[in-house]
Design a protein around this motif. Structure first.
Motif: not given
Length: 490
Positions: A166-194
């Protein structure tokens, strides 16, 4: 084997009946059966050893409860001194794992590793997640975290996603990983290329290479390191979810990607067939995070930049139309002002030197050292690149090592040397002992493809897989705790 044995008996009985004889097994008629039975027993014994069974008490975790007494079979507590065994016994809901600090007595340099909250979660629940089991007949799912992260509630999951504590959801880790994969990591790689270097640098205008060491020498300070930031607030500004881990040690590695299965780009978990992943994601190196600004601030003006490529097949992935992974690393480092002074390349497969030279990027030719030999895990061997590094370089230098030779009997002992756990030969003298102890202090970054039993890589690692997801997790986090920025390779 059983089918062959039964078929033989049936044919024997049929033949005897046709001849009007009597079926009488006097011990000679079934010698092939005995041989087949012996083979069957041997194979069954082999398969049994491949299951890597874990001894778990009858008390199973329920809800948010964690297994507190789960001794791992085949896991020597001394093999990885910085393991997370202690954290596995912590009760869920406790505070995030505190930073682990090691002091290098020789240099008084503090080495700290702060794992991300998600890494801490895995450390506490690895057994419950199934990460401690693996073998020929058992392929744990390395994507259960990411698939559950794509949903916001514990009771809404894909059919193939394993239920998580249950702590996976209680600590909002599901939201953390989802944002990391879909928003933050793509933005980081875009800036890395630019990213582009400062065009006001006279050296760059003259066609020279951007080298942060030169700027540090000329400016007399480390202001050039600020120009390597991809965000005004550094990587913390790019990853506000807090998904990154942080290493501070040999060369102030800074932030790194969280060490999580499947130890590949997380988009691999969302292909149609997880057992036959799309090669775009299997070989995609854009899951790695490098904090070049932090690395820059700990360089010395006289630091030498060294890259050691163990398993340097230059034509790898060429048939797929993809860039050589080793060249990806050298180009990325050079882009951020880290041009390598020396590149030591080891490859056991015999290659034509003319072809090797023709495949090298022009900018690497002056620094390239080609060794067309296999490496030897014995530290005192002249074919062990770690001996050469310990004899030649110091902690002031920046040393990057990549190892991918698909041979666990060599790779694992080499990693143990980096962990400071390798053993010397019986006749090891004091000089070799000191060099061996020096090695973990001088290597700053390490890239390694650890072949383990895992569903997502089963079709690629069938013959070379050894160990479990938990073994890999402990190996990489153990290196990070020593101040080495360890990354999984592809």
């Amino acid at each position: 084997i059983v089918v062959v044995m039964v078929s033989f008996l049936r044919r024997r009985r049929t033949a005897m009946n046709k001849e009007g004889g009597r079926f009488d097994d006097d011990g000679r008629s079934c010698r092939p059966c005995v041989a087949a039975f012996v083979l069957f027993v041997l194979m069954a014994a082999y398969l049994f050893t491949q299951f890597e069974f874990v001894s778990i008490t009858n008390r199973q975790w329920e809800g948010s409860k964690v297994l507190t007494d789960t001794p791992l079979i085949k896991e020597d507590a001394k093999t990885i001194r910085t393991s997370y065994i202690a954290s596995l016994a912590e009760e869920e809901g406790s505070k995030v794992l505190t930073e682990t600090t090691l002091i290098n007595k020789d240099t008084k340099r503090t080495r700290t590793y702060a794992p991300s909250p998600t890494e801490d979660f895995v450390a506490k629940h690895a057994v419950a997640l199934g990460y401690s089991i693996g073998g020929v007949m058992k392929k744990p799912d390395g994507c259960n975290l990411w698939r559950n992260a794509s949903h916001t509630k514990a009771n809404v999951r894909p059919k193939d996603a394993k239920e998580l504590p249950a702590s996976f959801y209680d600590l909002h880790l599901n939201e953390t990983l989802h944002r990391y994969r879909t928003v933050e990591l793509p933005k980081y790689n875009q800036l890395l290329r630019e990213f582009v270097v400062n065009n006001n640098d006279p050296t760059n205008k003259e066609g020279g290479r951007f080298d942060v060491r030169r700027r540090i020498r000329e400016d007399g300070d480390y202001s050039v390191c600020d120009s390597l930031e991809l965000h005004p607030d550094g990587l913390e500004g790019l990853f506000p979810s807090g998904a990154l881990s942080k290493v501070e040690g040999n060369a102030g590695a800074g932030y790194v990607e969280p060490m999580l299965p499947p130890f590949r780009h997380p988009d691999l978990c969302f292909v149609d067939n997880p057992r036959k992943g799309d090669m775009r994601f299997v070989l995609n190196m854009e899951f790695m995070v490098h904090d070049f600004a932090a690395m820059c601030r700990t360089l010395k003006p006289h630091s030498r930049l060294v890259f050691v490529d163990i398993g340097a097949s230059l034509d790898i992935h060429k048939n797929l139309g993809m860039q050589n992974p080793g060249f990806y690393v050298t180009e990325l480092y050079e882009k951020f002002g880290f041009p390598f002074d020396h590149v030591y390349a080891y490859e056991i497969k015999e290659k034509d030197p003319n072809r090797v030279y023709s495949m090298l990027p022009q900018k690497l030719k002056a620094a390239y050292h080609w060794y067309n030999v296999g490496v030897n895990a014995s530290f005192d061997s002249p074919n062990n690149p770690f001996l050469m590094l310990a004899e030649t370089y110091t902690e002031d230098d920046y040393i990057v090592v990549k190892m991918d030779i698909d041979t666990a009997t060599i790779e694992v002992p080499m990693v143990k040397l980096l962990l400071g756990e390798g053993k010397g030969s019986d006749d090891e003298d004091e000089r070799l002992r000191q060099l061996r102890q020096k090695l973990p202090k001088i290597v700053d970054a390490f890239y390694f493809e650890h072949h383990i039993h895992m569903m997502q890589m089963d079709s690629y690692w069938q013959k070379t897989a050894r160990g479990t997801i938990l073994d890999s997790f402990r190996l990489f986090t153990g290196l990070r705790k020593l101040g080495i920025a360890a990354h999984s390779w592809v």
